[in-house]
Scaffold this active site. Structure first.
Site, short mmCIF file in Angstrom:
data_model
loop_
_atom_site.label_atom_id
_atom_site.label_comp_id
_atom_site.label_asym_id
_atom_site.label_seq_id
_atom_site.Cartn_x
_atom_site.Cartn_y
_atom_site.Cartn_z
N SER A 55 0.83 -1.21 0.00
CA SER A 55 0.00 0.00 0.00
C SER A 55 0.86 1.26 0.00
O SER A 55 0.36 2.35 -0.30
CB SER A 55 -0.94 0.00 1.22
OG SER A 55 -0.21 -0.26 2.41
N GLU A 191 -9.81 -9.42 3.35
CA GLU A 191 -10.12 -8.02 3.02
C GLU A 191 -11.44 -7.87 2.29
O GLU A 191 -11.71 -8.55 1.30
CB GLU A 191 -8.99 -7.43 2.16
CG GLU A 191 -9.23 -5.97 1.77
CD GLU A 191 -8.01 -5.30 1.16
OE1 GLU A 191 -8.11 -4.11 0.83
OE2 GLU A 191 -6.96 -5.97 1.03
#
Length: 277
Positions: A55, A191
């Site tokens: 990320s 997720e």
């Protein structure tokens, strides 16, 4: 504040300790970090697992996706985090195409551990990654599997969408999770799935399941550091929360996040997804 050796006030978090936390019903607190300073701050706040996530491509480098992140960049940021010598377990992402073959996967996982200092690697992928997980496990490399929304597949998926809402997709994801556990995965990150599916998978596995947008019944939670500090440009994901609201300092916000996860107060329904699961 962050000069010299960081204080060591906790016992090191190990894979075994995470498994005991699940057995004892204690929530695991995880959070991303990409540098020394925030690794120290998170460790002092009581975070159990620090993820050096790909990320960073979006929140550090300003890119649209995680796809451009390289192994060299992951090694660099992992080294920055492990320089803090945290008690928290440090986990590093395997970036896009770094494990396209078994040989690539073994070589790059070894780099993240030997050069970066990671104690666990994380890789995206469903049951097709079971062979690689098994090879890594035999090599002594702790593995966190990643199911549900897989950001490295954003171009194939056509965007960031909740996964596993249909019954067949939910059943397939549970089967993938069980296959990855059987192959030797030590942890699972789940997720952006319906809360009910998060509960099913967490209850269906012996290994800890860490959720991000996967409901309150996972064995732990993880968020992106910049999201919880309210500094992410634009809108943050629905499943995230700005813990700087009402906090007097960054350290207070980190502690509030740890306490909210540990107590089960976060995530609530407003930060979870419905659906069949």
């Amino acid at each position: 504040m962050y000069t010299g050796d960081p204080p060591q006030t906790r016992r090191p978090v190990t894979v075994g300790r995470l498994q005991r936390m699940k057995a004892d019903g204690q929530k695991v607190v995880a959070l991303t970090a990409y540098d020394y300073t925030f690794a120290v701050a998170e460790d002092q706040a009581g975070v159990d697992v620090i993820l050096v996530g790909d990320s960073l491509g979006m929140v550090v480098q300003g890119r649209d996706t995680t796809v451009p992140v390289t192994v060299e960049e992951m090694v660099y940021h992992t080294r920055c985090v492990t320089a803090a010598r945290p008690s928290a377990l440090v986990m590093a992402d395997m970036p896009f195409m770094s494990y396209a073959t078994l040989e690539d996967g073994l070589r790059n996982a070894a780099r993240l551990m030997q050069e970066g200092g990671a104690q666990m690697i994380k890789l995206e992928g469903a049951g097709e990654q079971a062979e690689l997980v098994a090879r890594l496990a035999r090599a002594g490399i702790p593995v966190c599997a990643h199911l549900g929304l897989q950001p490295q597949l954003v171009h194939k998926l056509g965007g960031y969408r909740v996964q596993g809402r249909e019954s067949a997709a939910a059943d397939a994801m549970l089967a993938d999770a069980q296959a990855l556990e059987a192959a030797g995965a030590d942890l699972l990150l789940l997720e952006c799935v319906p809360a009910e599916l998060g509960r099913r998978i967490s209850q269906g596995l012996e290994i800890p399941v860490i959720g991000i947008g996967a409901g309150p019944d996972c064995d732990g939670q993880i968020l992106v550091l910049q999201d919880i500090l309210g500094v992410t440009p634009g809108r943050i994901p629905r499943f995230s929360k700005n813990f700087m609201n009402g906090a007097g300092s960054i350290q207070c916000a980190l502690q509030a996040y740890v306490q909210a996860v540990r107590s089960g107060a976060f995530p609530d329904a407003a930060h979870s997804f419905g659906g069949q699961g």
